[in-house]
Write an enzyme that holds these catalytic residues in place. Structure first.
Site, PDB file in Angstrom:
ATOM      1  N   ASP A 135     -32.279 -29.697  20.415  1.00 17.24           N
ATOM      2  CA  ASP A 135     -30.942 -29.315  20.866  1.00 17.24           C
ATOM      3  C   ASP A 135     -30.059 -30.560  20.853  1.00 17.24           C
ATOM      4  O   ASP A 135     -30.334 -31.529  21.558  1.00 17.24           O
ATOM      5  CB  ASP A 135     -31.014 -28.730  22.279  1.00 17.24           C
ATOM      6  CG  ASP A 135     -29.776 -27.926  22.643  1.00 17.24           C
ATOM      7  OD1 ASP A 135     -28.881 -27.791  21.787  1.00 17.24           O
ATOM      8  OD2 ASP A 135     -29.705 -27.437  23.782  1.00 17.24           O
TER       9      ASP A 135
ATOM     10  N   ASP B 107     -26.282 -26.483  16.074  1.00 20.40           N
ATOM     11  CA  ASP B 107     -26.819 -27.643  16.787  1.00 20.40           C
ATOM     12  C   ASP B 107     -28.140 -27.369  17.501  1.00 20.40           C
ATOM     13  O   ASP B 107     -28.521 -28.103  18.405  1.00 20.40           O
ATOM     14  CB  ASP B 107     -25.800 -28.154  17.802  1.00 20.40           C
ATOM     15  CG  ASP B 107     -25.472 -27.127  18.881  1.00 20.40           C
ATOM     16  OD1 ASP B 107     -25.785 -25.939  18.674  1.00 20.40           O
ATOM     17  OD2 ASP B 107     -24.897 -27.500  19.913  1.00 20.40           O
ATOM     18  N   GLU B 108     -28.863 -26.346  17.077  1.00 21.42           N
ATOM     19  CA  GLU B 108     -30.081 -25.965  17.804  1.00 21.42           C
ATOM     20  C   GLU B 108     -31.078 -25.334  16.852  1.00 21.42           C
ATOM     21  O   GLU B 108     -30.715 -24.526  15.996  1.00 21.42           O
ATOM     22  CB  GLU B 108     -29.721 -24.979  18.915  1.00 21.42           C
ATOM     23  CG  GLU B 108     -30.888 -24.478  19.734  1.00 21.42           C
ATOM     24  CD  GLU B 108     -30.465 -23.419  20.733  1.00 21.42           C
ATOM     25  OE1 GLU B 108     -31.329 -23.006  21.533  1.00 21.42           O
ATOM     26  OE2 GLU B 108     -29.286 -22.988  20.725  1.00 21.42           O
TER      27      GLU B 108
END
Length: 413
Positions: free
Chosen positions: A22, A130-131
């Site tokens: 993350d 973003d993960e």
């Protein structure tokens, strides 16, 4: 135990090693990568703060900005009340830096991160820009899992220039909680025999799959933590919430047997390569792009992927990212065209110092078809000219340029 001996859908939990990666305050981190002077300063990424704009919201706020009460999804007016703009009050030590959303840039940085993850994971499930989850069961072992996760973090920091928090656990739900546990720049490993102990004090609202409404309903039942949920009567939970109640009960106990699987077909295929320092040898740059174009086109062919867009990325000192792309009149599988288009796009940067280059094909189509090149658009002898006109006429010059308190831009807009 080998895979063939496992019951379908119920793999041995202890054999699986899952990483949840993350990115920390991702949009703000991207802006800091572009402007190193922003490191350590309060940074807010959003819309609506420029003069004359009346509507807007915060997309993400750095941890320093959060100390002033700025939060994601907050109205920009409230954010400005809590943290004035440095541009408006340059001498105010309690002012912060506001930057507009630059999605193209963030997607480009996120793409570089994902390339590293796909190199390091057996399988990768991309959740958002973003993960992502990685199954690394065949890449490491529990005794050295922390070192492997640290290697993931260090590669992202070194090669992309943004920080990430990583959680390691035998299941996806626990890995996600582990990555949130020690932000920013955190690394938490939860081994199989530690899962129940780790989960027990977690607030029930933070258990994966529980939203605000469900959390309130559980609290009304006297369930405040994951430990409470794990000790609850599963039949009572099922009676109240149906199959979802049973799933939540299992996740609170670390019994999440979902495999890490990709989410559908990829939206793009790309390869990148960094030089050992910036180079002024443009012939070397062209040769590297030709090699990348060949690799990307070959990968697309092997995946039976057709593409409608061909693009290049060029990174110039200090870390300025430039992307250029051509849109095609239809989906193709044409390695020669990938080489031609990328070399054409690259010509704009002749004379520039270059740190890194990349090639990408996107707007992918996995449907079965015989069309494999632009020649297929030529039906009356005028097709080549029409295709060329369409190709050049639709050129797109891209701008240069609830996780971790960051909203997605779908929510933001």
């Amino acid at each position: 135990m080998v895979d063939g001996e496992r019951l379908p859908g119920a793999p041995d939990r202890e054999e699986r090693i899952v990483l949840h990666v993350d990115m920390d305050c991702f949009y703000a981190s991207c802006e800091r990568r572009r402007e190193p002077a922003l490191r350590g300063e309060p940074v807010v990424v959003g819309m609506g703060y420029e003069p004359g704009e009346t509507v807007g919201a915060v997309a993400t706020a750095s941890y320093e900005a959060r100390e002033y009460g700025v939060e994601s999804a907050q109205a920009i007016g409230a954010a400005l009340d809590n943290l004035p703009r440095k541009a408006d009050e340059p001498d105010n030590p309690d002012a912060g830096y506001y930057r507009p959303v630059d999605l193209d840039f963030y997607q480009d940085v996120g793409g570089s991160v994902k390339e590293i993850l796909h190199e390091l994971g057996d399988t990768v499930r991309e959740v958002s820009i973003d993960e992502a989850y990685l199954d690394v069961t065949d890449r490491t072992a529990w005794g050295v899992a922390e070192g492997f996760a640290r290697h993931v973090k260090q590669r992202i920091a070194r090669e992309v220039g943004v920080p990430a928090s990583v959680g390691v656990a035998p299941d996806m739900s626990t890995a996600k909680l582990a990555s949130d546990y020690d932000k920013p720049d955190g690394l938490v490993v939860v081994e199989p025999d530690e899962v129940r102990e780790f989960l027990a004090p977690i607030d029930v609202a933070d258990v994966h799959g529980i939203g605000p409404v469900r959390a309130r309903e559980l609290r009304e039942m006297g369930i405040e933590t994951a430990g409470d949920l794990a000790s609850a009567d599963p039949y009572e939970l099922t009676d109240k919430f149906g199959d979802r109640g049973r799933d939540l009960y299992r996740r609170a106990r670390g019994e999440d047997n979902r495999p890490v699987e990709p989410r559908g077909e990829p939206k793009s295929l790309s390869r990148e390569s960094a030089f050992d320092g910036a180079t002024d040898d443009f012939q070397r740059v062209r040769e590297q792009v030709a090699t990348l174009a060949e690799a990307v086109a070959d990968r697309a062919t092997r995946k039976d992927a057709f593409y409608r867009t061909i693009g290049v990325k060029v990174v110039t000192p200090p870390y300025d990212v430039h992307t250029r792309a051509e849109s095609l009149p239809g989906p193709v599988d044409d390695p020669g065209l990938v080489d031609d288009v990328t070399q054409d796009l690259l010509g704009e940067f002749d004379g520039e110092s270059v740190r890194k280059v990349g090639v990408r094909v996107s707007n992918l189509d996995f449907s079965e078809r015989e069309q494999a090149s632009l020649d297929g658009f030529d039906s009356d002898g005028a097709g080549d000219a029409a295709a060329s006109t369409s190709l050049r006429g639709r050129r797109r010059d891209e701008p240069d340029g609830g996780r971790d308190g960051q909203i997605s831009l779908d929510e933001f807009e």
